[in-house]
Design a protein around this motif. Structure first.
Motif: not given
Length: 442
Positions: A382-394, A426-438
């Protein structure tokens, strides 16, 4: 006639010395049984073996001394010899009680030497007055080796004991060559047995002391390890509490501060309706923070998840975030609500806290106009993703604050991973993935 003393062969035969080795089997068996009995019943497993057998040594000594006294009274000793024999036995018993026993426990050099010299002298007198006392040699030899510091010392005192007892027997039967040759083989056997037994005792004592030191070191290492585990547990609990407070109370307080600042600006401009709405939002946020604080005290399950499903809580968070910041927030579910509700509670907490942290970073840094939250299920878990169109960063140039570090720590504890993709403008994308085994284990 005897060559040295002038006694007749018949007299020498009648007064033939008692060989020391004749009493060896019985004395060895008795000594061994006492040692084994005390060893098997010893309760102090952390004590050296030889200290746990001291009771057996004491019992053997007093039993043999009592037997010697009893045999002397049943013999044909004249009153003078009897008195001398009893006196020597009393001196030996007192020396053992007040010098020998403390010396065996303390291992001090001066009392050890003093007792062993008294022991040899008393034994020489006892054997000279009553040859049957020769079986005391075996407990005496054992005590000599118990108190020795090295093999050479034990061998020298054992030789002194054998020579002294042999001389006492010769004195008792008369100084003749016939008696000397009769005594010599048994004295040599006694010396060899004493040396072998003494070397064995020395090895037992050395190994026991080494084992005691090893046990002490292991116990010390175990205590240090327990202390390290306790400290690690305390630190882990502190980090967990810090993450919970950061993801709930700290973010709520940030919302309250921003809403209060916005309300103050609107009041200065005369916008009472907008200010009233901000004040109402402040009250709602404060009440929710209070509930979260109570939940932290009672347990670690978020209040929102105890009252609604994860999808409902995410939508509610999005609506409030949009109301507070004016950012357009959309929530997309790539799996049905019933599957979301079926997720383990621990996974729902991790996903919710990750979304809250990502939104907090958007509020603080992104200056975004749109945010999209997506919750989905894949073969990987199961995963959750939060994407924005903000200033972004390196990402490589940013070490990450406490929020992102706390998010990674929480997700990794669940066996998951965090991916952050961003670039300036170019904004930021944060994705969190929790394995099915967990998921299955949870």
């Amino acid at each position: 006639m005897n060559e040295l003393s002038g006694t007749t062969p018949a007299a020498s035969a009648r007064r033939r010395p008692v060989p020391a080795a004749w009493s060896a089997p019985r004395a060895w068996v008795l000594l061994w049984r006492k040692m084994v009995a005390v060893e098997s019943s010893g309760s102090g497993v952390d004590q050296p073996v030889w200290t746990r057998t001291l009771v057996g040594w004491h019992i053997v000594f007093w039993v043999l001394l009592a037997m010697t006294l009893a045999l002397s009274f049943s013999g044909d000793l004249n009153p003078t010899r009897q008195a001398g024999f009893v006196g020597a036995a009393v001196v030996l018993g007192a020396a053992y009680q007040f010098i020998g026993m403390p010396a065996i426990r303390s291992r001090r050099a001066l009392p050890s030497y003093a007792y062993r010299l008294v022991l040899i002298a008393c034994l020489v007198v006892l054997v000279a007055l009553h040859p049957q006392s020769v079986f005391l040699m075996f407990i005496a030899s054992a005590q000599i080796w118990l108190l020795c510091e090295d093999v050479r010392e034990g061998a020298a005192l054992s030789l002194l004991l054998v020579v002294g007892v042999g001389a006492a027997q010769l004195w008792n039967v008369g100084w003749g060559w016939g008696a000397f040759w009769d005594i010599l083989p048994w004295m040599l056997v006694s010396l060899v047995v004493s040396l072998l037994f003494g070397i064995w005792i020395e090895k037992v004592i050395t190994q026991s002391q080494q084992r005691a030191e090893l046990i002490e070191q292991l116990e010390s290492a175990r205590d240090e390890l327990n202390e390290a585990h306790h400290s690690a547990g305390v630190m882990a609990e502190r980090e967990r509490m810090a993450r919970e407070i950061h993801d709930t109370l700290a973010q709520g307080m940030t919302s309250i501060v921003m809403l209060a600042q916005t309300a103050a600006v609107e009041l200065q401009r005369g916008g009472t309706d907008g200010a009233a709405a901000r004040l109402a939002a402040i009250e709602d946020t404060a009440r929710e923070n209070l509930a979260e604080a109570r939940a932290l005290v009672a347990a670690f399950t978020p209040v929102a998840l105890s009252e609604a499903t994860l999808s409902e809580v995410l939508r509610r968070q999005a609506e409030r975030f949009a109301a507070e910041t004016g950012v357009d927030v959309q929530v997309s579910l790539d799996l049905p609500d019933e599957e979301v509700a079926a997720l383990p509670q621990a996974q729902q907490v991790v996903l919710l806290r990750s979304a809250q942290e990502a939104l907090a970073n958007v509020r603080k840094h992104a200056r975004a106009t749109q945010v999209r939250i997506t919750l989905g299920l894949s073969d990987g878990g199961v995963w959750i993703e939060i994407r924005d169109d903000g200033s972004g960063f390196t990402p490589a140039a940013v070490s990450g604050g406490f929020g992102l570090t706390a998010m990674r720590g929480r997700v990794e504890e669940s066996g998951g991973s965090v991916q952050v993709e961003s670039a300036p403008g170019r904004g930021t994308r944060v994705q969190v993935l929790i394995p099915a085994t967990a998921q299955e284990d949870a």
